[in-house]
Design a protein around this motif. Sequence first.
Motif, short mmCIF file in Angstrom:
data_model
loop_
_atom_site.label_atom_id
_atom_site.label_comp_id
_atom_site.label_asym_id
_atom_site.label_seq_id
_atom_site.Cartn_x
_atom_site.Cartn_y
_atom_site.Cartn_z
N ARG A 27 38.22 34.96 24.39
CA ARG A 27 37.38 35.52 25.47
C ARG A 27 38.35 36.51 26.29
O ARG A 27 39.41 35.86 26.75
CB ARG A 27 36.88 34.67 26.38
N VAL A 28 38.16 37.78 26.39
CA VAL A 28 38.85 38.82 27.14
C VAL A 28 38.24 39.24 28.34
O VAL A 28 37.00 39.78 27.96
CB VAL A 28 39.36 39.97 26.20
N GLU A 29 38.67 38.90 29.58
CA GLU A 29 37.53 39.35 30.57
C GLU A 29 38.29 39.42 31.88
O GLU A 29 39.54 39.13 32.09
CB GLU A 29 36.66 38.04 30.80
N ARG A 30 37.54 39.70 32.98
CA ARG A 30 38.01 39.93 34.19
C ARG A 30 37.57 38.65 35.14
O ARG A 30 36.13 38.58 35.20
CB ARG A 30 37.56 41.35 34.80
N GLY A 31 38.17 38.22 35.89
CA GLY A 31 37.84 37.22 36.98
C GLY A 31 36.96 37.84 37.83
O GLY A 31 37.42 38.53 38.65
N TYR A 32 35.62 37.40 37.75
CA TYR A 32 34.60 37.85 38.75
C TYR A 32 34.62 37.23 40.11
O TYR A 32 34.14 37.95 41.13
CB TYR A 32 33.09 37.93 38.00
N ARG A 33 35.21 36.13 40.13
CA ARG A 33 35.54 35.55 41.42
C ARG A 33 36.51 36.16 42.26
O ARG A 33 36.46 36.44 43.37
CB ARG A 33 35.61 34.01 41.31
N TYR A 34 37.66 36.38 41.40
CA TYR A 34 38.71 37.26 42.14
C TYR A 34 38.70 38.42 41.37
O TYR A 34 39.23 38.47 40.15
CB TYR A 34 39.88 36.44 42.07
#
Length: 329
Positions: A214-221
């Motif tokens: 999984r390559v993603e951007r943290g949505y909480r931060y």
Amino acid sequence: MAAAGDQLRVGTVMHVRCPDRLGEEMYRQVLEQCAELSPVVQAVPPSVALVELKGALRYHGADVRRLGEVLRVRTLSRLDIDVQVGIGPTITVAATASSLINTPGGVLAVDPGQVHNWLGPLPVEVLHGIGSKQAAVARLRRAQCGPARRAPAGRRLPPRLLNDPHHRPDLSWRRPVLLNPPGMLNPASLPHWPYAHALDQELTRHGIPPGAVRVERGYRYSTTMRLVLSWDASRCAGPGGIRLIWHDDTGWAHSLLRPDAVGAIPRGPLTALHRVFATPHDVAQLAGALVSRRFHLYEGEHHDQWEGVAQIRAAIGAFHLAMRADRAS
């Protein structure tokens, strides 16, 4: 010894599927009928039972299909309940087999040697434990990487020789598992995608491609970049799985995945990696030690940094600026 060898060549997991809306008392009686065949019975409410037949085969002197037929006859004659019985080498295979029985009752046994050919033509959606999102990912991976291939037959090596380069088997047939999961965000548009791609290739080169990337951007931060590599229990030498998690500000950490695939146990940072952007070779070496449970290979310090770190940090900075500009507008 011959009897023990025969047990190893047959599937010994029985998945018993009862009719829907079965009452609690009737369900308990079905479990009692299962317990008469084998002492190892697990209730999976509201209408499923798992039975391990490994010890029962020698006791009853019958094959697994015969035991499945015996259970079905007993539930019909004693309880007036017909059951669907799937038998295979694993819970997934047995549960899938029981779900494919189209009649109100029946027995479907899958031998371990036929699992690959039996599962191959089946749609992804019918496999036990696969939801709609996982099915979409699997279809995409199949389209990108082609159909699953059986590993070349060869002599099984003892664990102490698996990491010996002179005895390591040829793994050139493997392909990287990195893919673009379905969703609104294309992972290749994220600034740390090249690092993830290099890691995936190095892990495949070492013969330990992860089961999930999984390559993603943290949505909480919103300013945190994340990379997750996962190996479930079927790919690891121990009782559970391994998950490696990378953040662009803190580096690498790892967790243990529970054998039942429900939840994870955080274990903290990978202290042997002293760089946030550790080289893919060092990450693959530590991942191999954790997956194979050869913890003596985990010892050592790794201070090398990936050669593309400057470009990635600049791309992450530009991504952050673009995000702030979008929020301000």
